[in-house]
Design an enzyme around this catalytic site. Structure first.
Site, PDB file in Angstrom:
ATOM      1  N   HIS A  96       0.832  -1.203   0.000  1.00 31.90           N
ATOM      2  CA  HIS A  96       0.000   0.000   0.000  1.00 31.90           C
ATOM      3  C   HIS A  96       0.869   1.256   0.000  1.00 31.90           C
ATOM      4  CE1 HIS A  96      -2.243   3.279   1.875  1.00 31.90           C
ATOM      5  NE2 HIS A  96      -3.350   2.700   1.446  1.00 31.90           N
ATOM      6  N   ASP A 101      -7.726   5.546  -0.599  1.00 32.98           N
ATOM      7  CA  ASP A 101      -6.379   5.329  -1.122  1.00 32.98           C
ATOM      8  C   ASP A 101      -6.066   6.254  -2.289  1.00 32.98           C
ATOM      9  OD1 ASP A 101      -5.909   3.377   0.741  1.00 32.98           O
ATOM     10  OD2 ASP A 101      -6.335   1.707  -0.601  1.00 32.98           O
ATOM     11  N   ASP A 109      -9.354   1.743  -4.371  1.00 31.00           N
ATOM     12  CA  ASP A 109      -8.874   1.255  -3.083  1.00 31.00           C
ATOM     13  C   ASP A 109      -7.955   0.056  -3.323  1.00 31.00           C
ATOM     14  OD1 ASP A 109      -9.197   1.556  -0.130  1.00 31.00           O
ATOM     15  OD2 ASP A 109      -9.778  -0.536  -0.296  1.00 31.00           O
ATOM     16  N   TYR A 110      -6.796   0.077  -2.688  1.00 28.75           N
ATOM     17  CA  TYR A 110      -5.819  -0.992  -2.883  1.00 28.75           C
ATOM     18  C   TYR A 110      -6.128  -2.157  -1.945  1.00 28.75           C
ATOM     19  CZ  TYR A 110      -3.309   3.156  -4.585  1.00 28.75           C
ATOM     20  OH  TYR A 110      -2.961   4.317  -5.212  1.00 28.75           O
TER      21      TYR A 110
END
Length: 201
Positions: free
Chosen positions: A24, A140, A153-154
């Site tokens: 991330h 994110d 979104d990761y």
């Protein structure tokens, strides 16, 4: 792509919270650096990945993770867009949001989410303490493309040991199993409220 026994690949990278946070953070760095620059300047990308790997004793993974990051930013997301096409002025990494949610009927909310996101996919029921209160989070990545705004979104959930394990059905199952469907709608609501306050009409 199948992974040979003992071969290093993103599918054999360490699992758990720390590796997930590491991946991330790499993507957050790439957004700030500029996904376009990450794609164009492999040497700088390799140096940054190697530096981060060295701090955790993962030096042997630097090449694999550099390849992974380079391929990822070049991947077509299905709307004729790659992350590599996004310059920093089109992106906002880690957008923070906060809003109150009081008196939310969890059963009604769960039904609406289930009917709207991946309808027909069985999922665990939302817990009654899941939503009510002050909601705070970080998206994110928010980006603008052709006049539209998107949230990304990761996730680094391990679904299998090859790319074949990451088909639409498997990813949909993981989405609802962890109730990322609710997260997706909350992020969309947060972005909608921000844009409504900033953009006319």
């Amino acid at each position: 792509v199948s992974v040979k026994s003992g071969a290093r690949s993103i599918h054999t990278f360490a699992r758990g919270p720390e590796p997930g946070t590491f991946l991330h953070d790499l993507l957050e760095w790439a957004a700030v650096q500029g996904f376009d620059q990450v794609a164009q300047d492999r040497d700088t990308t390799q140096q940054e990945v190697s530096r981060r790997c060295a701090r955790r004793g993962w030096d042997d993974w630097a090449d694999v993770l550099t390849d992974w990051l380079t391929v990822l930013v070049e991947f077509d997301m299905g709307i004729n867009l790659r992350l590599a096409d996004l310059t920093p002025d089109l992106c906002q990494a880690e957008m923070e949001f906060m809003f109150p949610a009081h008196g939310v009927n969890i059963r009604d909310l769960d039904r609406l989410v289930t009917d709207t996101v991946l309808p027909g996919t069985v999922r665990p029921a939302l817990r009654h303490d899941r939503v009510n209160g002050m909601l705070k989070g970080f998206i994110d990545l928010v980006f603008c493309f052709e006049g539209q705004y998107f949230v990304l979104d990761y996730k680094s959930n391990h679904l299998g040991d090859s790319s074949a394990a990451y088909g639409q059905e498997a990813m949909a199952h993981a989405m609802v199993e962890h109730r990322y469907d609710l997260q997706y709608l909350l992020y969309t609501l947060a972005l909608h409220r921000l844009l409504k306050s900033r953009l006319p009409d």
